[in-house]
Design an enzyme around this catalytic site. Sequence first.
Site, PDB file in Angstrom:
ATOM      1  N   LYS A 241      34.578  37.021  41.123  1.00 29.32           N
ATOM      2  CA  LYS A 241      34.465  37.089  39.661  1.00 29.32           C
ATOM      3  C   LYS A 241      34.079  35.760  39.035  1.00 29.32           C
ATOM      4  CE  LYS A 241      39.201  36.065  38.672  1.00 29.32           C
ATOM      5  NZ  LYS A 241      39.723  36.216  40.033  1.00 29.32           N
TER       6      LYS A 241
ATOM      7  N   LYS B 170      36.465  37.694  33.123  1.00 31.09           N
ATOM      8  CA  LYS B 170      36.295  39.123  33.335  1.00 31.09           C
ATOM      9  C   LYS B 170      35.702  39.802  32.105  1.00 31.09           C
ATOM     10  CE  LYS B 170      39.957  39.241  36.779  1.00 31.09           C
ATOM     11  NZ  LYS B 170      41.428  39.252  36.910  1.00 31.09           N
TER      12      LYS B 170
END
Lengths: 428, 428
Positions: free
Chosen positions: B106, B206
């Site tokens: 991520k 995110k």
Amino acid sequence: MKAKLQVGVLGFGTVGSGVIHILKEHQEKISQVTGYDITVKKVLVRDLEKNRRYETEGFSLTTEPLDVLDDPEIAVVVEVMGSIQTAREYILHALKAGKSVVTANKDLIALYGDELVAVAHENRCDLFYEASVAGGIPILRTIVNSLAADRIQKILGIVNGTTNYMLTQMTSENKSYEEALKEAQELGFAEADPTSDVDGIDAARKMVILTRLAFGMNVNLDDVETKGIRGISEKDIQVAYQLGYKVKLVGRAEEINNTVDVTVGPVLLPRSHPLSGVNYENNAVFVTGAAVGETMFYGPGAGELPTATSVVSDLITVAKNAKLGTTGNAFNSFVHETKNTPSDQVYSKYYFRLEMDDKTGTFLKLTKIFADAGVSFDKILQEPLDEHTATVVIITHAASRKQIDEASNAAHAEPEMRLITKYAVVEG
Amino acid sequence: MKAKLQVGVLGFGTVGSGVIHILKEHQEKISQVTGYDITVKKVLVRDLEKNRRYETEGFSLTTEPLDVLDDPEIAVVVEVMGSIQTAREYILHALKAGKSVVTANKDLIALYGDELVAVAHENRCDLFYEASVAGGIPILRTIVNSLAADRIQKILGIVNGTTNYMLTQMTSENKSYEEALKEAQELGFAEADPTSDVDGIDAARKMVILTRLAFGMNVNLDDVETKGIRGISEKDIQVAYQLGYKVKLVGRAEEINNTVDVTVGPVLLPRSHPLSGVNYENNAVFVTGAAVGETMFYGPGAGELPTATSVVSDLITVAKNAKLGTTGNAFNSFVHETKNTPSDQVYSKYYFRLEMDDKTGTFLKLTKIFADAGVSFDKILQEPLDEHTATVVIITHAASRKQIDEASNAAHAEPEMRLITKYAVVEG
């Protein structure tokens, strides 16, 4: 210039026109994702005159089913007309003509799903029905996709919006069952005859569909132990709340040693359980997978646009499969012999409410009945109901359904005690 | 005999071996769904000796990245080695060699996602990263799929498990921030240096990824107004609870007139909001779509098996796209110019906690400050803190961020009042 995928639509109600609208509005995106231009060629309507004004929209209208079902240019049929027998007949006809089918008809799929799936498979066609369970939530697709890389162990579903709306009103507004039902009817969530909702039949049908996909087993509706919320008491909802639980109508399907157990009924859920936060007419499906653990999918259980969106998602998958050459595979990969779990192998905690004559020895008798059945108590709550009667609430430790039935039957046989309520308790 | 799709894996930690394990265990199902036999050909490891025992498993080990990246038989590269710069370099190399890439990284995707996506698109390759957000929840796939038939308006996400665990402990066990952090560290949820979690940086990364997929806009991390929970006070959590709210660290991304506003920070959620039921280390993403309405996807935010499951799902999609000939299309279809919403166009209710000198005229002054900024009150709660000071809690009606900033700045300037806390309030 992309290849064309032509669609025939059976039924031109709100869902049908929603599908047509979405296909048009998202035409470019859909074509990029699938590699096809998906267009509606014909729509089956009841009344040509009433729908004349749509004739300039690029598709033609017909009142003759075979105009759609036998059109060799139509590769996919969307069934959004409702009814059971007629829809079944048309869908069988379409599948046998080699057309894939998308339907939103849960009653049909619950009752004739295994027949239709078999015919689809024989003819190497797809049969999709995402919209039949939990309207706008892409739960069937998610189950099928995740199955490819995981094994599902358990499903808990709040899959009937009407009863969830009623229980929410009873829990948070202290309404009675009758008041909650009346309100649901006034809002159009419940029909004049609410049987299918409040007796758990609608939920049981959806659980049959979910079970088929998640565990590859064709459970009969008759094998789903189904209890609804008809006449459910405020008392139980309040006592459960005091004990830290919410009462919800939950469908449960669980795999136990290559057998499956499917039930529908009111259960007590810990207030901290994610399903406890699913209120009003919303639906949610809580899935336990061997690898992924606990996941939940939440959303509107019905509604025209959510349903139409799910139908279009299915169309997109049909188009992809057509290109992939994997049409007809969806139901092939994961079929097991259907075996129901014996009742001595299904374990749960239970909630009991009893009324007992308030005299010496009755409580001892109750304790003995449960001990004889091998059921032990987790929590007990006793309070006087009136001068001669006490209310006793029990939450048991986990016991088999057989043990619970034994204890219930024995309690039923005693004149000093009346078993009012018996619900399963789901642990967080 | 199915066509072969050969995979190279970079990194052989727990996720890497989980991927290899799942591919083997579900080989038949995966081949039925995709039309390919997906097999691992080579695995990049740090130390050959340590991993000798795996050499009989059907794949070979190498310590030389180019052995994998330049192998013409390898069609897909799975990156599960972590790090940022090295992983970026390897992925760019793989994409330029025409290989599709699946990654769980991520940090890399949040920082270099737009570059990698562009290179993937140029080379007609897929780049998928389902596991990078909310580990086991198939949220990215669901967003991408549902986008084809709907338009997303808003996303609210609990996307950091560590801080959600801490807030759950503070809310339900009345722990202090320090106690909750210590416990999270002992359980391995939080690292020794918890900065990335408690300051909201992980959540902001995110949200950048979610925003790119949902709205097609490449927001910079710097444009995400990010506030963490470092030192968050029990007092606010308790007062919020009394008022019917839970405090959660929530990422919000919203489209407003073709601009997007992305923030991360503690917010007050009504206790009846589905996100309020998301406890401990779990994650959830709440999505509002124009057609489908409100849906939520809940599940484990991390963990080796959930992450490996997501990586395999991505591999399955790569395989399908390879057959469909739609490889490289995923990010093509939905890119817009990135525009951030001006602060006078983002509206929300707000929660304020202030300490004020308890003397005549102070409250009037406070009221005037808010009125001058055009902010009106929904709820006010005043109680004495000590002899000379009062605690004042305010929940405002919806106001623009600009108005709220004006009121805050004006309050800051007054010596009689100290603005302790300011959180957005999400309405149910």
